[in-house]
Motif scaffolding. Structure first.
Motif, short mmCIF file in Angstrom:
data_model
loop_
_atom_site.label_atom_id
_atom_site.label_comp_id
_atom_site.label_asym_id
_atom_site.label_seq_id
_atom_site.Cartn_x
_atom_site.Cartn_y
_atom_site.Cartn_z
N ARG A 1 -5.45 -0.16 -1.26
CA ARG A 1 -6.40 -1.25 -0.99
C ARG A 1 -5.72 -2.60 -0.78
O ARG A 1 -6.37 -3.57 -0.38
CB ARG A 1 -7.41 -1.36 -2.14
N ALA B 1 -10.17 3.83 0.44
CA ALA B 1 -9.06 3.22 -0.28
C ALA B 1 -7.94 3.06 0.74
O ALA B 1 -7.16 3.98 0.98
CB ALA B 1 -8.61 4.08 -1.45
N GLY B 2 -7.91 1.89 1.38
CA GLY B 2 -6.98 1.71 2.50
C GLY B 2 -7.44 2.56 3.66
O GLY B 2 -8.57 2.43 4.13
N THR C 1 -6.30 -3.81 2.63
CA THR C 1 -7.62 -4.39 2.86
C THR C 1 -7.70 -5.81 2.32
O THR C 1 -8.28 -6.70 2.94
CB THR C 1 -8.70 -3.52 2.20
N MET D 1 -15.28 -2.53 2.74
CA MET D 1 -14.39 -1.55 2.12
C MET D 1 -14.11 -1.89 0.66
O MET D 1 -14.07 -1.00 -0.20
CB MET D 1 -13.09 -1.44 2.90
N LEU D 2 -13.94 -3.18 0.36
CA LEU D 2 -13.62 -3.59 -1.01
C LEU D 2 -14.81 -3.44 -1.95
O LEU D 2 -14.63 -3.34 -3.17
CB LEU D 2 -13.12 -5.03 -1.02
N SER E 1 -13.48 -5.83 5.90
CA SER E 1 -12.68 -5.82 4.67
C SER E 1 -13.56 -5.88 3.44
O SER E 1 -13.35 -5.14 2.47
CB SER E 1 -11.70 -7.01 4.66
N SER F 1 0.81 -1.22 0.00
CA SER F 1 0.00 0.00 0.00
C SER F 1 0.85 1.27 0.00
O SER F 1 0.35 2.35 -0.36
CB SER F 1 -0.94 0.01 1.21
N ASP G 1 -16.80 -0.88 -1.74
CA ASP G 1 -17.08 0.56 -1.69
C ASP G 1 -18.18 0.92 -0.70
O ASP G 1 -18.89 1.92 -0.88
CB ASP G 1 -17.43 1.12 -3.08
#
Length: 284
Positions: free
Chosen positions: A71, A232-233, A74, A198-199, A195, A57, A201
């Motif tokens: 990301r 994003a992270g 993540t 977040m991935l 996780s 990252s 969105d």
């Protein structure tokens, strides 16, 4: 990066404790201590995955990754959750078999002190990593810190189970091992949920409401037409559409977007905000 120090500390602690607990668990015949040791062993893999993700990252943006590589942290957390699930299910199956078969377990007090040592070590690591995670705003390290806390509680449970077995409650040691397996699976699920959110969105609704209120309070913004945010992270990316007075020229509209971006960075450390300005309705 300071956050990397916390992950290295976790790996060192897990390596030390897993060797001691697994060795003592097999030597003294403690199912709770064995489960605790396997828990720490799974955390080594999880922490290494997070470490790799955090290092990736840090790489700068390139043609294939215009938003950077944040990301990767993540993705590594998601991988770590799968590893922990596998270990947790293995512990559950083994300890359930011991409970069903009625195997008598009465490990010596030495194994209880090993579990207590694990609680003290992981409790200390949790305090260090949680403070460092808040300071560096690292989601990966914060997930690791939560795992550190659950490990400290697992070791406390193992300690209680071993002590109980010494008072002729022989079922308590394997039962504690089974509970440890449940905790491993619960921690894995929590990491997987965060996780995957977040991935895909996903974004915290309350925080989005706070950002929305901040934009609406800025002088010159008449209406907030639309707003979206994603992670994003450890970075927040915001896309917003605002309406301003229709008589403003391009320079004046751009000044308002500068105010929005400056306020978002000041209050939420948002350094990647895309603000689209549209003319509001004419008033008669």
């Amino acid at each position: 990066m300071n956050a990397l120090r916390g992950v290295w500390l976790s790996i060192a602690a897990y390596l030390f404790l897993s060797i001691i607990k697994l060795g003592a668990g097999y030597l003294f015949g403690s199912e709770a201590l064995l489960a605790d040791g396997w828990n720490n062993a799974s955390d080594i893999v999880a922490s290494v995955a997070v470490l790799i993700g955090m290092r990736i990252s840090l790489k700068p943006a390139d043609l294939n990754h215009p938003y950077g590589h944040s990301r990767a942290e993540t993705v590594s957390s998601l991988f770590a959750s799968f590893v922990m699930f596998a270990i947790g299910i293995q512990v559950l199956f083994h300890t359930a078999t011991v409970l069903i078969n009625g195997k008598v377990s009465s490990p010596p007090l030495t194994s209880a002190w090993v579990a207590l040592l694990g609680m003290v070590v992981m409790g200390s690591v949790y305090l260090y990593n949680s403070r460092l995670a808040k300071k560096t705003e690292s989601h990966g390290l914060m997930a690791a810190a939560k795992d550190n806390l659950s490990d400290a509680l697992v070791s406390l449970g193992a300690f209680i189970g071993i002590i109980g077995a010494r008072f002729n409650m022989h079922w308590l040691d394997p039962l504690t091992g089974f509970i440890v397996g449940l905790i491993i699976c619960k921690t894995a699920y929590d990491i997987f949920k965060d996780s995957s959110l977040m991935l895909t969105d996903g974004f915290d609704k309350e925080k989005l409401n706070d950002i929305e209120a901040t934009i609406q309070e800025i002088e010159g913004v008449e209406t907030l037409v639309d707003i979206k945010a994603r992670m994003a992270g450890n970075k927040i990316i915001v896309d917003a559409v605002v309406e301003v007075a229709p008589h403003l020229n391009i320079k004046e509209g751009h000044t308002i977007t500068d105010k929005i971006e400056a306020q978002l960075e000041k209050k939420y450390d948002i350094r990647n905000a895309i603000i689209h300005v549209e003319p509001g309705k004419e008033t008669i």
